[in-house]
Design a protein around this motif. Structure first.
Motif, PDB file in Angstrom:
ATOM      1  N   SER A  81       0.862  -1.181   0.000  1.00  0.00           N
ATOM      2  CA  SER A  81       0.000   0.000   0.000  1.00  0.00           C
ATOM      3  C   SER A  81       0.899   1.233   0.000  1.00  0.00           C
ATOM      4  CB  SER A  81      -0.889   0.018   1.250  1.00  0.00           C
ATOM      5  OG  SER A  81      -0.094   0.249   2.405  1.00  0.00           O
ATOM      6  N   PHE A  82       0.322   2.370  -0.347  1.00  0.00           N
ATOM      7  CA  PHE A  82       1.076   3.624  -0.315  1.00  0.00           C
ATOM      8  C   PHE A  82       1.645   3.859   1.083  1.00  0.00           C
ATOM      9  CE2 PHE A  82       1.204   8.118   0.744  1.00  0.00           C
ATOM     10  CZ  PHE A  82       2.091   8.591  -0.212  1.00  0.00           C
ATOM     11  N   GLU A  83       0.814   3.655   2.090  1.00  0.00           N
ATOM     12  CA  GLU A  83       1.224   3.931   3.471  1.00  0.00           C
ATOM     13  C   GLU A  83       2.373   3.030   3.912  1.00  0.00           C
ATOM     14  OE1 GLU A  83      -2.796   5.404   2.700  1.00  0.00           O
ATOM     15  OE2 GLU A  83      -1.912   3.429   2.420  1.00  0.00           O
ATOM     16  N   ASP A  84       2.291   1.741   3.574  1.00  0.00           N
ATOM     17  CA  ASP A  84       3.361   0.810   3.949  1.00  0.00           C
ATOM     18  C   ASP A  84       4.657   1.143   3.217  1.00  0.00           C
ATOM     19  OD1 ASP A  84       1.671  -0.528   5.668  1.00  0.00           O
ATOM     20  OD2 ASP A  84       1.219  -2.130   4.250  1.00  0.00           O
ATOM     21  N   ALA A  85       4.547   1.475   1.936  1.00  0.00           N
ATOM     22  CA  ALA A  85       5.737   1.825   1.160  1.00  0.00           C
ATOM     23  C   ALA A  85       6.371   3.100   1.694  1.00  0.00           C
ATOM     24  CB  ALA A  85       5.380   1.981  -0.317  1.00  0.00           C
TER      25      ALA A  85
ATOM     26  N   ILE B  86      24.069   0.995  -0.214  1.00  0.00           N
ATOM     27  CA  ILE B  86      23.736   0.983  -1.640  1.00  0.00           C
ATOM     28  C   ILE B  86      22.466   0.179  -1.883  1.00  0.00           C
ATOM     29  CG2 ILE B  86      24.480   0.164  -3.916  1.00  0.00           C
ATOM     30  CD1 ILE B  86      27.357   0.914  -3.032  1.00  0.00           C
ATOM     31  N   THR B  87      22.380  -0.989  -1.265  1.00  0.00           N
ATOM     32  CA  THR B  87      21.186  -1.831  -1.401  1.00  0.00           C
ATOM     33  C   THR B  87      19.956  -1.108  -0.870  1.00  0.00           C
ATOM     34  OG1 THR B  87      22.520  -3.833  -1.243  1.00  0.00           O
ATOM     35  CG2 THR B  87      20.171  -4.060  -0.771  1.00  0.00           C
ATOM     36  N   SER B  88      20.097  -0.447   0.267  1.00  0.00           N
ATOM     37  CA  SER B  88      18.982   0.303   0.854  1.00  0.00           C
ATOM     38  C   SER B  88      18.578   1.461  -0.043  1.00  0.00           C
ATOM     39  CB  SER B  88      19.358   0.829   2.236  1.00  0.00           C
ATOM     40  OG  SER B  88      19.451  -0.223   3.151  1.00  0.00           O
ATOM     41  N   TYR B  89      19.569   2.132  -0.618  1.00  0.00           N
ATOM     42  CA  TYR B  89      19.285   3.250  -1.515  1.00  0.00           C
ATOM     43  C   TYR B  89      18.501   2.770  -2.735  1.00  0.00           C
ATOM     44  CZ  TYR B  89      19.872   7.446  -4.297  1.00  0.00           C
ATOM     45  OH  TYR B  89      19.634   8.554  -5.047  1.00  0.00           O
ATOM     46  N   GLU B  90      18.910   1.634  -3.291  1.00  0.00           N
ATOM     47  CA  GLU B  90      18.205   1.071  -4.444  1.00  0.00           C
ATOM     48  C   GLU B  90      16.757   0.741  -4.099  1.00  0.00           C
ATOM     49  OE1 GLU B  90      21.948  -1.051  -6.772  1.00  0.00           O
ATOM     50  OE2 GLU B  90      20.805  -2.215  -5.301  1.00  0.00           O
ATOM     51  N   ARG B  91      16.554   0.128  -2.939  1.00  0.00           N
ATOM     52  CA  ARG B  91      15.186  -0.203  -2.517  1.00  0.00           C
ATOM     53  C   ARG B  91      14.400   1.081  -2.270  1.00  0.00           C
ATOM     54  NH1 ARG B  91      11.857  -4.215  -1.301  1.00  0.00           N
ATOM     55  NH2 ARG B  91      10.340  -3.935   0.366  1.00  0.00           N
ATOM     56  N   GLY B  92      15.047   2.056  -1.678  1.00  0.00           N
ATOM     57  CA  GLY B  92      14.385   3.333  -1.447  1.00  0.00           C
ATOM     58  C   GLY B  92      13.944   3.996  -2.738  1.00  0.00           C
ATOM     59  N   ALA B  93      14.780   3.912  -3.767  1.00  0.00           N
ATOM     60  CA  ALA B  93      14.419   4.488  -5.064  1.00  0.00           C
ATOM     61  C   ALA B  93      13.205   3.771  -5.645  1.00  0.00           C
ATOM     62  CB  ALA B  93      15.611   4.411  -6.018  1.00  0.00           C
ATOM     63  N   ALA B  94      13.158   2.454  -5.503  1.00  0.00           N
ATOM     64  CA  ALA B  94      12.015   1.687  -5.998  1.00  0.00           C
ATOM     65  C   ALA B  94      10.761   2.023  -5.196  1.00  0.00           C
ATOM     66  CB  ALA B  94      12.313   0.191  -5.931  1.00  0.00           C
ATOM     67  N   LEU B  95      10.897   2.193  -3.897  1.00  0.00           N
ATOM     68  CA  LEU B  95       9.754   2.560  -3.059  1.00  0.00           C
ATOM     69  C   LEU B  95       9.248   3.955  -3.410  1.00  0.00           C
ATOM     70  CD1 LEU B  95      11.037   1.148   0.328  1.00  0.00           C
ATOM     71  CD2 LEU B  95       8.942   0.413  -0.836  1.00  0.00           C
ATOM     72  N   ARG B  96      10.166   4.880  -3.662  1.00  0.00           N
ATOM     73  CA  ARG B  96       9.781   6.242  -4.044  1.00  0.00           C
ATOM     74  C   ARG B  96       8.982   6.220  -5.342  1.00  0.00           C
ATOM     75  NH1 ARG B  96      11.325   9.325  -7.825  1.00  0.00           N
ATOM     76  NH2 ARG B  96      13.210   8.125  -8.227  1.00  0.00           N
ATOM     77  N   ALA B  97       9.466   5.460  -6.319  1.00  0.00           N
ATOM     78  CA  ALA B  97       8.760   5.354  -7.595  1.00  0.00           C
ATOM     79  C   ALA B  97       7.362   4.754  -7.399  1.00  0.00           C
ATOM     80  CB  ALA B  97       9.575   4.520  -8.583  1.00  0.00           C
ATOM     81  N   HIS B  98       7.269   3.755  -6.535  1.00  0.00           N
ATOM     82  CA  HIS B  98       5.979   3.124  -6.245  1.00  0.00           C
ATOM     83  C   HIS B  98       5.027   4.137  -5.595  1.00  0.00           C
ATOM     84  CE1 HIS B  98       3.077   0.071  -5.118  1.00  0.00           C
ATOM     85  NE2 HIS B  98       3.180   0.423  -3.856  1.00  0.00           N
ATOM     86  N   CYS B  99       5.531   4.905  -4.634  1.00  0.00           N
ATOM     87  CA  CYS B  99       4.699   5.912  -3.970  1.00  0.00           C
ATOM     88  C   CYS B  99       4.218   6.955  -4.976  1.00  0.00           C
ATOM     89  CB  CYS B  99       5.468   6.583  -2.831  1.00  0.00           C
ATOM     90  SG  CYS B  99       5.681   5.541  -1.374  1.00  0.00           S
ATOM     91  N   GLU B 100       5.112   7.393  -5.861  1.00  0.00           N
ATOM     92  CA  GLU B 100       4.725   8.379  -6.867  1.00  0.00           C
ATOM     93  C   GLU B 100       3.641   7.819  -7.789  1.00  0.00           C
ATOM     94  OE1 GLU B 100       8.429   9.417  -8.713  1.00  0.00           O
ATOM     95  OE2 GLU B 100       8.886  10.908  -7.177  1.00  0.00           O
TER      96      GLU B 100
ATOM     97  N   ARG C 137      -0.153   9.260  -8.293  1.00  0.00           N
ATOM     98  CA  ARG C 137      -0.710   9.580  -9.605  1.00  0.00           C
ATOM     99  C   ARG C 137      -2.060   8.877  -9.806  1.00  0.00           C
ATOM    100  NH1 ARG C 137       4.517   9.205 -11.268  1.00  0.00           N
ATOM    101  NH2 ARG C 137       4.248   7.052 -11.944  1.00  0.00           N
ATOM    102  N   GLU C 138      -2.113   7.598  -9.412  1.00  0.00           N
ATOM    103  CA  GLU C 138      -3.372   6.856  -9.527  1.00  0.00           C
ATOM    104  C   GLU C 138      -4.472   7.518  -8.699  1.00  0.00           C
ATOM    105  OE1 GLU C 138      -2.720   2.809  -8.346  1.00  0.00           O
ATOM    106  OE2 GLU C 138      -1.159   2.505  -9.853  1.00  0.00           O
ATOM    107  N   ALA C 139      -4.118   7.934  -7.481  1.00  0.00           N
ATOM    108  CA  ALA C 139      -5.110   8.577  -6.607  1.00  0.00           C
ATOM    109  C   ALA C 139      -5.566   9.907  -7.195  1.00  0.00           C
ATOM    110  CB  ALA C 139      -4.523   8.778  -5.215  1.00  0.00           C
ATOM    111  N   GLU C 140      -4.623  10.685  -7.717  1.00  0.00           N
ATOM    112  CA  GLU C 140      -4.978  11.969  -8.312  1.00  0.00           C
ATOM    113  C   GLU C 140      -5.933  11.789  -9.483  1.00  0.00           C
ATOM    114  OE1 GLU C 140      -1.192  13.673  -9.220  1.00  0.00           O
ATOM    115  OE2 GLU C 140      -0.914  14.418  -7.177  1.00  0.00           O
ATOM    116  N   GLU C 141      -5.736  10.730 -10.259  1.00  0.00           N
ATOM    117  CA  GLU C 141      -6.617  10.465 -11.390  1.00  0.00           C
ATOM    118  C   GLU C 141      -8.032  10.142 -10.932  1.00  0.00           C
ATOM    119  OE1 GLU C 141      -4.626   7.394 -13.588  1.00  0.00           O
ATOM    120  OE2 GLU C 141      -3.047   8.746 -14.282  1.00  0.00           O
ATOM    121  N   ARG C 142      -8.164   9.623  -9.736  1.00  0.00           N
ATOM    122  CA  ARG C 142      -9.476   9.227  -9.232  1.00  0.00           C
ATOM    123  C   ARG C 142     -10.161  10.310  -8.407  1.00  0.00           C
ATOM    124  NH1 ARG C 142      -8.144   4.036  -6.073  1.00  0.00           N
ATOM    125  NH2 ARG C 142     -10.297   4.316  -5.438  1.00  0.00           N
TER     126      ARG C 142
END
Length: 76
Positions: A9-13, A35-49, A53-58
């Motif tokens: 979910s957005f909140e968990d991410a 480095i591993t944490s940074y990579e995961r953080g980047a993926a989480l940031r993209a997921h949150c974004e 976007r999905e929420a804004e569309e709705r």
């Protein structure tokens, strides 16, 4: 490890991303772990974004008409 990110979910991410940022800011991690944490953080940031976007569309904007009635219209 990043395979389950799309199911979060957005909140968990966001909560996990905040933990990662705090850990990185502490400076107590070994380089490879950071480095591993940074990579995961980047993926989480993209997921949150993406989730935002999905929420804004709705989201519908509530507009008060001159007579006081409420109308809903889609946000473009």
């Amino acid at each position: 490890m990043t395979g389950e990110i799309p199911t979060l979910s957005f909140e968990d991410a966001l909560a996990e991303l905040e933990r990662i940022v705090r850990n990185l800011e502490s400076g107590q991690m070994k380089l490879e772990e950071a480095i591993t944490s940074y990579e995961r953080g980047a993926a989480l940031r993209a997921h949150c974004e993406s989730k935002l976007r999905e929420a804004e569309e709705r989201v519908q904007v509530i507009v008060r008409r001159a007579d006081g009635a409420l109308d809903a219209k889609n946000v473009d």
